[in-house]
Design an enzyme around this catalytic site. Structure first.
Site, PDB file in Angstrom:
ATOM      1  N   TYR A  33       0.824  -1.208   0.000  1.00  0.00           N
ATOM      2  CA  TYR A  33       0.000   0.000   0.000  1.00  0.00           C
ATOM      3  C   TYR A  33       0.855   1.253   0.000  1.00  0.00           C
ATOM      4  CZ  TYR A  33       0.838   0.910   5.011  1.00  0.00           C
ATOM      5  OH  TYR A  33       1.412   1.201   6.219  1.00  0.00           O
ATOM      6  N   ARG A  52       8.104   4.071  -4.709  1.00  0.00           N
ATOM      7  CA  ARG A  52       8.173   3.051  -3.648  1.00  0.00           C
ATOM      8  C   ARG A  52       7.155   1.946  -3.890  1.00  0.00           C
ATOM      9  NH1 ARG A  52       7.589   5.034   2.325  1.00  0.00           N
ATOM     10  NH2 ARG A  52       5.431   5.258   1.623  1.00  0.00           N
ATOM     11  N   ARG A 100      -7.146 -20.764  -1.958  1.00  0.00           N
ATOM     12  CA  ARG A 100      -6.195 -20.571  -0.862  1.00  0.00           C
ATOM     13  C   ARG A 100      -5.043 -21.566  -0.957  1.00  0.00           C
ATOM     14  NH1 ARG A 100      -4.868 -22.160   4.379  1.00  0.00           N
ATOM     15  NH2 ARG A 100      -3.980 -20.459   5.587  1.00  0.00           N
ATOM     16  N   LYS A 147       6.444  -2.144   1.839  1.00  0.00           N
ATOM     17  CA  LYS A 147       5.286  -1.540   2.533  1.00  0.00           C
ATOM     18  C   LYS A 147       4.069  -2.451   2.409  1.00  0.00           C
ATOM     19  CE  LYS A 147       3.233   3.070   3.188  1.00  0.00           C
ATOM     20  NZ  LYS A 147       3.371   3.139   4.635  1.00  0.00           N
ATOM     21  N   GLU A 179      11.953   2.378  14.227  1.00  0.00           N
ATOM     22  CA  GLU A 179      11.107   3.492  13.777  1.00  0.00           C
ATOM     23  C   GLU A 179       9.841   3.527  14.612  1.00  0.00           C
ATOM     24  OE1 GLU A 179       9.851   2.730   9.659  1.00  0.00           O
ATOM     25  OE2 GLU A 179      10.020   0.582  10.058  1.00  0.00           O
ATOM     26  N   LEU A 204      11.056   1.104   7.080  1.00  0.00           N
ATOM     27  CA  LEU A 204      10.447   1.557   5.834  1.00  0.00           C
ATOM     28  C   LEU A 204      11.231   2.770   5.333  1.00  0.00           C
ATOM     29  CD1 LEU A 204       7.973   1.056   3.936  1.00  0.00           C
ATOM     30  CD2 LEU A 204       7.031   3.119   4.978  1.00  0.00           C
TER      31      LEU A 204
HETATM   32  N1  PDD Z   1       2.924   5.014   7.289  1.00  0.00           N
HETATM   33  N2  PDD Z   1       7.598   3.802   8.842  1.00  0.00           N
HETATM   34  C1  PDD Z   1       6.459   3.091   8.870  1.00  0.00           C
HETATM   35  C2  PDD Z   1       6.466   1.780   9.564  1.00  0.00           C
HETATM   36  C3  PDD Z   1       5.307   3.586   8.225  1.00  0.00           C
HETATM   37  O1  PDD Z   1       4.166   2.855   8.241  1.00  0.00           O
HETATM   38  C4  PDD Z   1       5.355   4.845   7.584  1.00  0.00           C
HETATM   39  C5  PDD Z   1       4.162   5.431   6.868  1.00  0.00           C
HETATM   40  C6  PDD Z   1       6.561   5.560   7.605  1.00  0.00           C
HETATM   41  C7  PDD Z   1       6.709   6.898   6.921  1.00  0.00           C
HETATM   42  O2  PDD Z   1       6.741   6.767   5.523  1.00  0.00           O
HETATM   43  P1  PDD Z   1       6.245   7.944   4.577  1.00  0.00           P
HETATM   44  O3  PDD Z   1       7.012   9.156   4.956  1.00  0.00           O
HETATM   45  O4  PDD Z   1       6.562   7.474   3.228  1.00  0.00           O
HETATM   46  O5  PDD Z   1       4.757   8.116   4.851  1.00  0.00           O
HETATM   47  C8  PDD Z   1       7.666   5.002   8.232  1.00  0.00           C
HETATM   48  C9  PDD Z   1       1.717   5.478   6.623  1.00  0.00           C
HETATM   49  C10 PDD Z   1       1.539   6.949   6.694  1.00  0.00           C
HETATM   50  C11 PDD Z   1       0.535   4.692   7.150  1.00  0.00           C
HETATM   51  O6  PDD Z   1       0.705   3.489   7.322  1.00  0.00           O
HETATM   52  O7  PDD Z   1      -0.538   5.250   7.357  1.00  0.00           O
END
Ligand code: PDD
Length: 284
Positions: A33, A52, A100, A147, A179, A204
């Site tokens: 996503y 990405r 499945r 992601k 993170e 990420l």
């Molecule tokens: N999340 N690290 C993780 C684990 C994340 O899920 C996200 C983003 C980030 C930041 O990435 P970016 O700057 O590309 O948004 C770092 C999104 C916003 C979400 O899951 O809603």
């Protein structure tokens, strides 16, 4: 009020949007996503999110259901149909419906869904007050650079934070911060150096992180990309997180201890200001 959402080529009221119970996104979390923020009716950092997405798809050998141009047009159509000027657009690609089986299907028909979330992100209260985080063990899988939609571990970490009276959790592995549950973690040392974890499979590769670090370097700030410990974070002058949904948001407490003087600091405030202004200028 009902939204219009996108499902596999159609724009439909959210109540009518359907995905198969056999969709591998549902059964195996076999999907990826992106979340793109919208400000003043513009898509922020969109080329980065597309790049990405391509990388995540390639890492999972997941065929793309649409071209970049089609995905961008779909985002703009969703904004228009929902009158979205500020908030987020969530987009998900899964390997689609198949009998499945742990093995991937030979000829997958990927699903593409997307929806809008209206939200005041530019003037969010957290940007002014800062957020409190607690540290928790990082219980996620080993490929956090992809992601994927398997977000149960970060959801559990977020719940641990809520139960502890905090806003979010910073996840820790081998003594080093990886993170936040849905954002990248950064600290500012007392000498002004910004320290943030280097890119690897452990985190990420945040699109906001990359932009903010580039702006920081352009503004002659010192940046070190390396792991940092919880102790170093507690001893920092400032801490902050970055993500598409929070831009740059100060962290004012870690595990109940104030960071610096316990108030949002000047570096995070300046980086947020630069990020919002510059990314808006580049957006369309
Ligand atoms: N999340 N690290 C993780 C684990 C994340 O899920 C996200 C983003 C980030 C930041 O990435 P970016 O700057 O590309 O948004 C770092 C999104 C916003 C979400 O899951 O809603």
């Amino acid at each position: 009020m009902s939204r219009i959402v996108y499902v596999n080529g159609s724009y439909v009221p959210e109540e009518e949007a359907k995905i198969s119970v056999f969709d591998r996104g549902f059964l195996f979390a076999d999907g990826v996503y992106e979340v793109t923020s919208v400000l003043e009716g513009k898509l922020i950092d969109f080329p980065g999110h597309l790049a990405r997405l391509r990388r995540s798809l390639a890492e999972l050998a997941l065929p793309s259901p649409a071209t970049d141009a089609e995905i961008e047009a779909m985002h703009r159509e969703l904004m228009a149909r929902n009158g979205l000027t500020e908030g987020m657009i969530y987009m998900q690609v899964s390997r689609g419906a198949a009998e499945r089986d742990f093995a991937y299907p030979d000829e997958p028909v990927p699903s593409l869904v997307a929806f809008t979330q209206a939200k005041a992100i530019a003037g969010s209260p957290a940007a002014r007050t800062g957020i409190k985080v607690v540290t928790v063990p990082d219980i996620r899988w080993a490929r956090r650079d992809i992601k994927t939609v398997q977000l149960l571990a970060p959801s559990m970490c977020k719940m641990m934070a809520k139960e502890a009276g905090a806003d979010d959790a910073w996840m820790v592995e081998d003594g080093f911060v990886t993170e936040g549950t849905s954002n990248n973690a950064h600290i500012v040392r007392r000498d002004g150096t910004i320290v943030t974890r280097d890119l690897s499979h452990a985190i990420l590769h945040g699109i906001t992180r990359a932009a903010v670090l580039a702006f920081a370097r352009e503004a002659q700030m010192r940046v070190e990309e390396r792991p940092f410990t919880v102790e170093e974070a507690r001893d920092a002058a400032e801490a902050f997180v970055t993500s598409a949904s929070s831009f740059v948001t100060p962290v004012v407490a870690i595990d109940g201890q104030p960071v610096g003087d316990g108030r949002p600091g000047p570096v995070a405030a300046r980086l947020r200001e630069i990020y919002v202004a510059e990314s808006l200028r580049r957006a369309s």
